[in-house]
Design an enzyme around this catalytic site. Structure first.
Site, PDB file in Angstrom:
ATOM      1  N   HIS A   1       0.834  -1.219   0.000  1.00 31.16           N
ATOM      2  CA  HIS A   1       0.000   0.000   0.000  1.00 31.16           C
ATOM      3  C   HIS A   1       0.866   1.266   0.000  1.00 31.16           C
ATOM      4  O   HIS A   1       0.446   2.307   0.521  1.00 31.16           O
ATOM      5  CB  HIS A   1      -0.953   0.029   1.194  1.00 31.16           C
ATOM      6  CG  HIS A   1      -1.646  -1.278   1.441  1.00 31.16           C
ATOM      7  ND1 HIS A   1      -2.787  -1.657   0.770  1.00 31.16           N
ATOM      8  CD2 HIS A   1      -1.326  -2.309   2.260  1.00 31.16           C
ATOM      9  CE1 HIS A   1      -3.153  -2.867   1.180  1.00 31.16           C
ATOM     10  NE2 HIS A   1      -2.277  -3.290   2.073  1.00 31.16           N
TER      11      HIS A   1
ATOM     12  N   SER B   1      16.314  19.531 -17.801  1.00 31.26           N
ATOM     13  CA  SER B   1      15.146  20.361 -18.079  1.00 31.26           C
ATOM     14  C   SER B   1      15.610  21.586 -18.853  1.00 31.26           C
ATOM     15  O   SER B   1      16.694  22.111 -18.595  1.00 31.26           O
ATOM     16  CB  SER B   1      14.495  20.786 -16.755  1.00 31.26           C
ATOM     17  OG  SER B   1      13.739  21.961 -16.937  1.00 31.26           O
TER      18      SER B   1
ATOM     19  N   LYS C   1      17.465  20.172 -12.564  1.00 27.31           N
ATOM     20  CA  LYS C   1      16.739  18.917 -12.789  1.00 27.31           C
ATOM     21  C   LYS C   1      17.591  17.847 -13.473  1.00 27.31           C
ATOM     22  O   LYS C   1      18.408  18.128 -14.336  1.00 27.31           O
ATOM     23  CB  LYS C   1      15.498  19.174 -13.669  1.00 27.31           C
ATOM     24  CG  LYS C   1      14.412  19.985 -13.009  1.00 27.31           C
ATOM     25  CD  LYS C   1      13.805  19.312 -11.782  1.00 27.31           C
ATOM     26  CE  LYS C   1      12.860  18.199 -12.140  1.00 27.31           C
ATOM     27  NZ  LYS C   1      11.651  18.671 -12.800  1.00 27.31           N
TER      28      LYS C   1
ATOM     29  N   GLU D   1      10.146   7.002 -17.444  1.00 32.25           N
ATOM     30  CA  GLU D   1       8.808   7.566 -17.688  1.00 32.25           C
ATOM     31  C   GLU D   1       8.285   7.126 -19.053  1.00 32.25           C
ATOM     32  O   GLU D   1       7.108   6.802 -19.211  1.00 32.25           O
ATOM     33  CB  GLU D   1       8.858   9.097 -17.597  1.00 32.25           C
ATOM     34  CG  GLU D   1       9.106   9.583 -16.183  1.00 32.25           C
ATOM     35  CD  GLU D   1       9.384  11.076 -16.112  1.00 32.25           C
ATOM     36  OE1 GLU D   1       8.853  11.833 -16.948  1.00 32.25           O
ATOM     37  OE2 GLU D   1      10.143  11.487 -15.220  1.00 32.25           O
TER      38      GLU D   1
ATOM     39  N   LYS E   1       0.150  -6.679 -38.676  1.00 34.14           N
ATOM     40  CA  LYS E   1       1.579  -6.434 -38.688  1.00 34.14           C
ATOM     41  C   LYS E   1       1.960  -5.155 -37.947  1.00 34.14           C
ATOM     42  O   LYS E   1       2.965  -5.117 -37.243  1.00 34.14           O
ATOM     43  CB  LYS E   1       2.088  -6.391 -40.125  1.00 34.14           C
ATOM     44  CG  LYS E   1       2.216  -7.792 -40.707  1.00 34.14           C
ATOM     45  CD  LYS E   1       2.479  -7.809 -42.163  1.00 34.14           C
ATOM     46  CE  LYS E   1       1.259  -7.520 -42.986  1.00 34.14           C
ATOM     47  NZ  LYS E   1       0.131  -8.450 -42.719  1.00 34.14           N
TER      48      LYS E   1
HETATM   49  N1  ARG Z   1      -0.625  -7.901 -47.646  1.00 35.06           N
HETATM   50  C1  ARG Z   1      -1.512  -8.950 -47.253  1.00 35.06           C
HETATM   51  C2  ARG Z   1      -1.546  -9.114 -45.735  1.00 35.06           C
HETATM   52  O1  ARG Z   1      -0.680  -8.596 -45.135  1.00 35.06           O
HETATM   53  C3  ARG Z   1      -1.081 -10.205 -47.876  1.00 35.06           C
HETATM   54  C4  ARG Z   1      -2.155 -11.205 -48.124  1.00 35.06           C
HETATM   55  C5  ARG Z   1      -3.088 -10.708 -49.179  1.00 35.06           C
HETATM   56  N2  ARG Z   1      -3.979 -11.728 -49.606  1.00 35.06           N
HETATM   57  C6  ARG Z   1      -5.051 -11.470 -50.287  1.00 35.06           C
HETATM   58  N3  ARG Z   1      -5.743 -12.434 -50.656  1.00 35.06           N
HETATM   59  N4  ARG Z   1      -5.410 -10.234 -50.530  1.00 35.06           N
HETATM   60  O2  ARG Z   1      -2.391  -9.707 -45.168  1.00 35.06           O
END
Ligand code: ARG
Length: 453
Positions: free
Chosen positions: A155, A276, A282, A289, A324
């Site tokens: 705490h 700073s 500082k 952070e 991605k």
């Molecule tokens: N650039 C696409 C992805 O990252 C690749 C796969 C695309 N496939 C398709 N049928 N459009 O998912």
């Protein structure tokens, strides 16, 4: 020129479609995309779907593309829809029509699923080695601080005295589990989806196990729809990253507090702190952070990748292209945080003040328990002593042996030794508890874990 131009499509794509659907973030997959293609071409030759000459021409050109990428000579074009299109386009420039044979028995759907797994496999290895390095830094610091004693907190109130090393090692243990989680995930990631095709496999005599073997992957998909339509492994990776970042954010919060004048536990090397623009005095712990702040953005990545999967019908849908960004951002953030925070922790010079005298109150109650007093009663007796001392504007460190005995006859004058916070840890017996014996044992086990890799 898209991979799907001609055929049923008349004319090119609309500018609005192109700018909305093209992904350039996947360019960093180029090396794994090429590696996957080289393995695929070898397999096609081995099962007789490419002649040896065709496979050699394609393999050599893919090697050339990898070399171009390595040396920064590979040029992406605006007309490349994604990394797969860019590689196939360049392959065509290098070897002509035979390039069109590489996509035999393959779809971008299994291709991207493979690229992602190959990327994740490398990323897992990279993050594990950084996490082990970070653990090693914490262990070194645990050794450096020797038997320095600090309060543990519950705490955010001083609780019991513990070795500072015990506190630092608590993070080494958390990170060891982060490593174990990444290792577990790696087992599931290291399975090849190539051969799943668009979603249902192929009528051609492909040998997916052979492709997997060329890629050094230990398994092959069991269901082609699952292979192209699932992203739980990317999500698992992002979760592993997120939990590791959350651990770093907790350490970061403590580092920020510890270097304040109020705590005064630690100073960091100038190279790992910031100044700073306004206040000359500082010295700020900006790395900590930012590690704390960037954890929020990685939690955002986890939300992204979970939400991408939610309610998505089988199998591949273009939504998955967005996975991605979350994977790369989470990966880069953990990598950067481990590098910067690791340097900061390595540069730390610890010199904390001793804990408040009150941290021995539980130890004192346990003295009575050893003499047969029920713990609840012992708690009450020591609580009474605490109340008397507070009323007299005193603390536990000022109590004398005779005063202890006067408060409860089951105390002895020698028990006053238990009231020194620094000495008190020598009485700690719990294995894994806050004693120097425990710290030494932990270091042995943690160092064995480090050597395990
Ligand atoms: N650039 C696409 C992805 O990252 C690749 C796969 C695309 N496939 C398709 N049928 N459009 O998912």
């Amino acid at each position: 020129m898209t991979l799907w131009s001609g055929g049923r499509f008349e004319g090119g794509p609309a500018e609005a479609l192109w700018s909305f659907t093209v992904d350039t973030s996947d360019r960093r997959l180029l090396d794994v995309d090429v590696a996957g293609s080289i393995a695929h071409a070898s397999m096609l030759a081995e099962v007789g779907l490419l002649t040896t000459q065709e496979a050699t021409a394609i393999g050599d050109a893919l090697g050339e593309i990898a070399a171009e990428a390595e040396s920064g000579r590979f040029s992406f074009l605006e007309t490349d829809e994604d990394v797969h299109s860019a590689v196939e386009r360049r392959l065509g420039e290098l070897v002509g029509d035979v390039a069109g044979k590489l996509h035999t028995g393959r779809s971008r759907n299994d291709q991207i699923a493979l690229d992602l797994r190959l990327y994740l496999r490398d990323a897992v290895d990279g993050r594990i080695s950084q996490l082990l390095q970070f653990m090693s830094t914490l262990i070194d610091q645990a050794k450096n601080v020797g038997s320095t004693v600090v309060p543990s907190y519950t705490h955010v109130q001083q609780a019991q005295a513990v070795p500072l090393a015990h506190h630092l090692l608590s993070y080494a243990w958390m990170i060891s589990r982060d490593v174990a989680r990444f290792r577990d995930a790696r087992e599931r990631i290291d399975v090849s989806p190539l051969g799943a095709g668009a979603s249902g496999g192929s009528s051609l005599a492909l040998d997916p196990a052979l492709t997997a073997e060329h890629l050094g992957m230990h398994g092959v998909f069991a269901n082609s729809m699952d292979a192209v339509g699932s992203r739980d492994l990317a999500a698992e990776f992002v979760w592993c990253v997120t939990q590791a970042m959350v651990h770093l954010s907790r350490l970061s919060e403590e580092l920020v507090l510890w270097c304040t004048t109020e705590f005064g536990w630690v100073t960091f090397a100038d190279a790992f702190t910031t100044g700073s623009s306004a206040m000359p005095q500082k010295k700020n712990a900006d790395i900590a952070e930012l590690a704390r702040g960037k954890t929020a953005t990685v939690i955002g990545d986890l939300t992204t990748i979970m939400t991408l999967q939610k309610g998505l019908p089988m199998t591949y849908n273009r939504d998955l292209q967005e996975d991605k960004r979350a994977v790369f951002h989470a990966d880069d953030t953990l990598s950067g945080a481990l590098g910067a925070l690791g340097g900061m922790v390595a540069s730390a010079a610890f010199d904390p003040p001793p804990p408040d005298a009150w941290v021995t109150a539980l130890d004192l109650a346990e003295v009575l328990v050893e003499r047969g007093v029920p713990f609840r009663q012992a708690h009450h007796i020591v609580g009474g002593l605490v109340a008397d001392l507070v009323a007299a504007d005193r603390d536990l460190a000022t109590v004398t042996g005779p005063e202890l005995v006067e408060h409860d006859a089951r105390f002895t004058v020698a028990d006053v030794a238990r009231l020194d916070p620094v000495e008190s840890i020598a009485f700690r017996r719990t294995s894994g508890g806050g004693s120097m014996d425990s710290v030494r044992e932990q270091i042995v086990v943690l160092e064995a874990f480090l050597g395990h890799i």
